[in-house]
Design an enzyme around this catalytic site. Structure first.
Site, PDB file in Angstrom:
ATOM      1  N   ASP A 215       0.823  -1.220   0.000  1.00 17.46           N
ATOM      2  CA  ASP A 215       0.000   0.000   0.000  1.00 17.46           C
ATOM      3  C   ASP A 215       0.855   1.268   0.000  1.00 17.46           C
ATOM      4  OD1 ASP A 215      -1.919  -1.904   0.327  1.00 17.46           O
ATOM      5  OD2 ASP A 215      -2.548  -1.269   2.333  1.00 17.46           O
ATOM      6  N   ARG A 279      20.554 -15.903   0.429  1.00 15.03           N
ATOM      7  CA  ARG A 279      19.241 -16.480   0.141  1.00 15.03           C
ATOM      8  C   ARG A 279      18.990 -16.624  -1.348  1.00 15.03           C
ATOM      9  NH1 ARG A 279      16.205 -13.129   4.955  1.00 15.03           N
ATOM     10  NH2 ARG A 279      17.013 -14.466   6.607  1.00 15.03           N
ATOM     11  N   SER A 381      17.261  -6.574   8.233  1.00 15.29           N
ATOM     12  CA  SER A 381      16.038  -5.787   8.143  1.00 15.29           C
ATOM     13  C   SER A 381      15.650  -5.221   9.500  1.00 15.29           C
ATOM     14  CB  SER A 381      14.907  -6.645   7.590  1.00 15.29           C
ATOM     15  OG  SER A 381      13.711  -5.948   7.685  1.00 15.29           O
TER      16      SER A 381
END
Ligand SMILES: Cc1cc2nc3c(=O)[nH]c(=O)nc-3n(C[C@H](O)[C@H](O)[C@H](O)COP(=O)(O)OP(=O)(O)OC[C@H]3O[C@@H](n4cnc5c(N)ncnc54)[C@H](O)[C@@H]3O)c2cc1C
Ligand code: FES
Lengths: 554, 496
Positions: A215, A279, A381
């Site tokens: 959003d 990753r 993060s």
């Protein structure tokens, strides 16, 4: 009829994960009246609560390790696309934020000697992640939420922001749907911080069930704010594919990866790092094994933790119990795993204070882009949301102190009212939830672990045609109180725009780097592509810009 | 694929609430949250509920499943028919979405009160298994007191969530600590393994140390410390029950001693319990000794008051008497005495007590198993109320039930909440002294549950539960006999 109400504040924070909460706390500490809105419950609705490890440097980093080595590792992991200035700040300031959390009572795990217990995440040469059992994110959120309460931060829950309000190139607030009061709220503010997190809903298999739907990215794009690195989507390599109820669950617990022949295939893909490779590397390896027919019954590979020491299990205790309850005993049975959507490296372009291209508008956390480059390293993060959440909060409070409150332009509010009014109770032939699934299917097919030009182009065409079916979506009820169909519709709009941004950027980047792998351009090309792909929405079109890396270092 | 019928209690503004039925096909294993999401996506987008992480971390998804509050994302579907209701004790906003504001509103003044830190409860940093409160509020949803006086009680979530805080200065906090029944239902229900009860006890200790123990509890404590029993009578009165029925203890110095406890020996309405027990023992030639006037209160009410030092004195006295008499085995009909002896004395005195401690039902079960006691036919429909101190705290759920069903003709029916999810009688945690009104209200709720089963009698295994439940029945004006297991067995003895 659904009403309209107005809330006024100095600093408006949109989204209350770790980034939003920290921003709100800092702004309030600096004396700004602060309002925090979230489309769910404060601190609980996003991805922060699920995180288990936080990269921190500082006086307590383990012998041999250093901030320079972390910088190197992160840059290498991010394949040199990272914003270096921000990366340096991340490394410098994460220790201060950790110390602050400790002052508020958070006690990170320690061993019997009192040393910090550290977990080694993918791509890190040393164990660097501070943990709190399996719940570091949860505990950080809890402490921050309490700090916010203590400081008198106001909040509005179950309130979804639908649009940013701007006036003369400056942000003046936002509109939102307050599901609880069943009304449109006009949030009028001197400064606005976007902290809406990532894009969990954009792919069919996601490591997060949280309702993040990009959003913040969408409202920023619509307000004319550029985004960068949108092609960089991280897939967590080892997510459960079975049973259905836990599909996507990110299994962080360490273990060997085996294909259906019992081969430890990472020996082929990353002999040096094995399962500790970054990753992107592991995700591609698993994808390749499955494609080559060496996968498991449910389309994954095995993660075998039978020989993992119990102390490591203890840092993943919740995961262990979660699986055990569902009939999967990780101490005895290998799990079937495959890559699932995990993190969006790309995001709103900001400077090191979270400042975006629009005055008074800031962004922090997963919604912001550039810091992690082509691949975010494990644990980075959480450090990011703490450091840059706090920075955005500080910058926004300062800005709010220098700016007078401007009323939102009535036409903008009216436009949003009319738009929602036309949607409510609308008859149609398509259900938003079905559109969501279609979008997810397109993204999996075209923008997954392995990509190519024609598929990306096809995906774009498909999303564009889906945009046309938006007008056919049904929203049965007129009432705004927790109107699921309305929420789904608005999220679909956002997902479509963000999906387009991802496909567009991925199409532009004709090379392979980090999480972005093009089988038609399998090599990294530093000569042409040490650049960020930047996108700007102009008249419904995404305009492309290329920004050389390193400029931001000044 | 499996099928399940789901009845969801939905709120309809004008029309009030009613159940809406759905039939859902799902893949095993599935959680309640999976079902809710399936319903919302496939059948009914108007259904309201909360969820986010789906992995037991965010704490937003609490609902009541078949009456039991749980995290919907952690609860597996195991039945073919399920009733879902919003988390009890909270105002409903829509369907399964409740208004959780009370928690933050109560938390704020605690947080804003100096000294300001720490914001989260301390924990041992080298223990990764230490439970972490999710603030999911499941505990508030099961709390019997929360159901009665939400405005005067902070609730278990807040008590647990502010462990280690100096909240004893907040008037609501100390009042709250004494409202707590210490029934343990919150601990059983907690998905994270947190123990809010222990925190309530801790606050009580702080308050008591500050000399602010509520007056009714001060009086109780005074009776115990001076008269050594809860009623304040002459301690010799402890033997009245036996003299009245001519049931003097058999031998002078037997290995086994019956610790009768204050409630049964000092309230004549409870004499039936020791009398029944003694009669049962006599029929199978078991002998036991009694301390009589030398028996002191076990100290349980003082522990609940947060007066550990004073409780310890009683413990030392009682232990010494046992040693003098060379007692090897101690039996009691009161589960609170039992719990105190068996679990708390070692903690209070810092040493093992070295005596086998049994609840009467445990000994009786042994005797019945060996055929030492036989019962006549007794057609009787009964229900069983688990005392918190015997059930939840000592996990003795089946023994009393097996005793009851060993009587030929007895039909045992269960109340809606039973075993580890049983509702407290209302008399736990010294609430009888602190707030008799709230106690009675809870007892009435329990009586209602018993009546709903259609049972002819409500059987329990605790004198305090019996007193409380009787008071509940009386205040409701219903005639439901409330008896102890030993009294029920006594009734079933063949006439000599
Ligand atoms: C399973 C899992 C495990 C992870 N583990 C780790 C880890 O161990 N270490 C690590 O460093 N990182 C980890 N991550 C990544 C990390 O958790 C997230 O990237 C980070 O927490 C994002 O924080 P945030 O504050 O930006 O967003 P979030 O925490 O996602 O919060 C975003 C908030 O914004 C709200 N919001 C969104 N849209 C709107 C709107 N329109 N209006 C109002 N509010 C809105 C959401 O409801 C939500 O509350 C993990 C991620 C997942 C999914
Ligand atoms: S959905 Fe997060 S705890 Fe259940």
């Amino acid at each position: 009829m659904n009403g309209v109400s107005i809330r006024t504040t100095d600093v408006l924070v949109i989204g209350s994960g770790g980034a939003g909460l920290w921003a709100a706390v800092r702004a309030a500490e600096l004396g700004a009246r602060t309002l925090l809105v979230d489309k769910g419950l404060v601190g609980r609705n996003g991805n922060t609560v699920m995180a288990s490890g936080m990269t921190v440097m500082g006086p307590f980093c383990i012998p041999g390790d250093s901030p320079e080595l972390l910088f190197e590792d992160s840059l290498k992991g991010g394949q040199f696309l990272n914003n270096r200035k921000m990366l340096r700040l991340l490394i410098q300031e994460s220790a201060e934020r950790l110390a602050e959390l400790e002052r508020w009572g958070v006690q990170f795990d320690r061993d019997e000697q009192g040393n910090y217990f550290r977990v080694q995440s993918e791509g890190h040469r040393y164990p660097r992640a501070a943990t709190h059992s399996d719940r570091v994110g949860l505990v950080i959120v809890k402490a921050l939420r309490r700090r916010a309460l203590q400081l008198g931060v106001q909040w509005l829950e179950d309130t979804m922001v639908t649009r940013l309000l701007t006036r003369d190139g400056q942000v003046v607030g936002a509109t939102a749907i307050n599901n609880r009061a069943a009304e449109l709220v006009v949030l009028s503010a001197r400064a606005v911080i976007l902290a809406t997190g990532g894009i969990s809903q954009l792919f069919p298999m996601s490591a997060s069930q949280a309702p993040n739907s990009g959003d913040g990215l969408a409202v920023a794009l619509r307000a004319g704010v550029p985004v960068v690195d949108m092609e960089m989507i991280q897939f967590f390599p080892t997510c459960l594919v079975y049973p259905a109820s836990v599909r996507g669950f990110a299994l962080g617990l360490k273990g060997k990866l085996l294909n259906n022949r019992g081969e430890r295939f990472m020996e082929r893909y990353s002999p040096e790092w094995l399962e500790s490779a970054t990753r992107d590397v592991t995700a591609r390896a698993i994808d390749a094994e499955v494609r080559a027919g060496r996968g498991t019954e449910h389309g994954g590979v095995y993660k075998d933790a039978r020989q993992t020491p119990w102390r490591i299990f203890l840092s993943y205790l919740d995961q262990y119990h979660f699986c055990l309850k569902r009939g999967l005993d990780l101490k005895r049975t290998p799990a079937e795993v495959a890559p699932a959507l995990h993190y969006c490296m790309g995001g709103v372009q900001t400077d090191e204070w979270g400042q975006t291209a629009v005055a008074g508008l800031y962004a922090a956390g997963e919604v912001a882009g550039g810091l992690h480059g082509a691949n975010r390293m494990g644990g980075n993060s959480l450090a990011d949301i703490l450091v840059f959440g706090a920075r955005a909060g500080q910058a926004a409070a300062m800005w709010a102190g220098r700016t007078s409150l401007a009323d939102p332009a009535p036409w903008q509010v009216q436009e949003e009212r009319d738009r929602l009014d036309a949607l409510l109770g609308r008859r149609g032939v398509v259900r938003a939830i079905e559109l969501k699934r279609t979008i997810q299917g397109v993204m999996r097919e075209c923008a997954g672990v392995v990509r190519n030009g024609p598929a990306l182009q096809k995906g774009l065409t498909q999303l564009e045609s889906l945009e046309e079916s938006l007008s056919q979506v049904e929203v049965t009820r007129r009432d705004m109180r927790y109107n699921r169909e309305l929420t789904d519709y608005l999220e679909v709009e956002n997902l479509l725009l963000v999906g387009r941004a991802i496909l567009t950027s991925a199409l532009v980047r004709e090379e392979s780097r980090g999480a972005h792998y093009r089988e038609d351009y399998p090599q990294r090309n530093d000569t042409c592509w040490l650049k960020h792909v930047q996108l700007c929405l102009k008249d419904g079109h995404l305009e492309i810009g290329l920004l050389p890396v390193g400029d931001e270092d000044g | 694929m499996a099928k399940v019928r789901v009845h969801v209690l939905r709120s309809h503004e004008a029309a009030g609430s009613r159940y809406q039925d759905y039939e859902v096909s799902y893949e095993l294993p599935a959680t309640i949250l999976d079902l809710l999401r399936l319903i919302q996506q496939e059948q009914d987008p108007s259904l309201g509920f909360r969820s986010a992480c789906g992995m037991g971390k965010c704490g937003s998804c609490a609902v009541a499943v078949n009456g039991e509050p749980v995290l919907s994302c952690q609860e597996l579907v195991t039945q073919e028919e399920i009733w879902l209701e919003p988390l009890p004790n909270f105002p409903v906003i829509k369907d399964l979405i409740v208004d959780r504001d009370r928690y933050c509103n109560n938390l704020m003044p605690v947080l804003q009160q100096p000294p300001l830190f720490p914001l989260v409860p301390p924990r041992p940093a080298d223990d990764p298994t230490w439970p972490e409160c999710l603030e999911c509020l499941v505990c508030d949803g099961v709390c019997p007191v929360m159901a009665q006086v939400p405005e005067r009680f902070l609730g278990p979530a807040l008590l647990a969530g502010t462990a280690g805080f100096q909240k004893s200065m907040l008037p609501t906090a100390w009042e709250s600590a004494y409202f707590c029944l210490l029934c343990g239902e919150c601990m059983t229900a907690c998905p994270a393994g947190v123990k809010p009860n222990d925190e309530a006890l801790d606050v009580r200790r702080q308050v008591t140390r500050k000399g602010r123990l509520p007056q009714s509890l001060q009086r109780l404590a005074q009776r115990i410390t001076t008269a050594h029993n809860i009623s304040g009578e002459e301690n010799q009165a402890r033997l009245l029950w036996s003299q009245q029925a001519d049931l003097a203890p058999a031998a002078s110095n037997p290995d086994t001693l019956y610790f009768v406890g204050c409630v049964s020996s000092l309230y004549p309405s409870m004499y039936g319990i020791p009398q029944g027990f003694a009669t049962l023992m006599a029929t199978c030639d078991q002998c036991f000794g009694l301390l009589g006037g030398e028996e002191w209160c076990c100290g349980y009410p003082l522990i609940l008051n947060g007066m550990l030092e004073e409780a310890k004195e009683l413990a030392i006295h009682n232990l010494q008497r046992m040693k003098q008499r060379g007692v090897k085995r101690l039996v009691m009909t009161c589960p609170s005495c039992y719990d105190t002896w068996h679990r708390r004395y070692p903690a209070l005195t810092g040493e093992e007590i070295g005596i086998e401690v049994l609840h009467a039902t445990q000994w009786l079960a042994e005797l019945v198993d060996h055929g030492r006691i036989r019962f006549k036919e007794l057609p009787w429909k009964v229900t069983y109320h688990d005392p918190c101190d015997l059930g939840r705290r000592n996990e003795t759920f089946e023994t009393p039930r097996q005793l009851l069903t060993s009587i030929p003709g007895v039909v045992l029916v269960e109340m809606k909440r039973n075993r580890d999810r049983a509702l407290c009688c209302g008399g736990g945690g010294n609430l009888e002294s602190f707030s008799p009104e709230v106690m009675t209200a809870i007892a009435q709720e329990r009586i209602q549950e018993a009546l709903d089963t259609g049972a002819e009698a409500l059987i329990t295994a605790c004198p305090q539960c019996q007193r409380t439940l009787r008071a509940g029945a009386r205040s409701l004006g219903v005639r439901l006999p409330v008896l102890d297991v030993v009294q029920a067995l006594w009734r079933a003895l063949p006439e000599q």
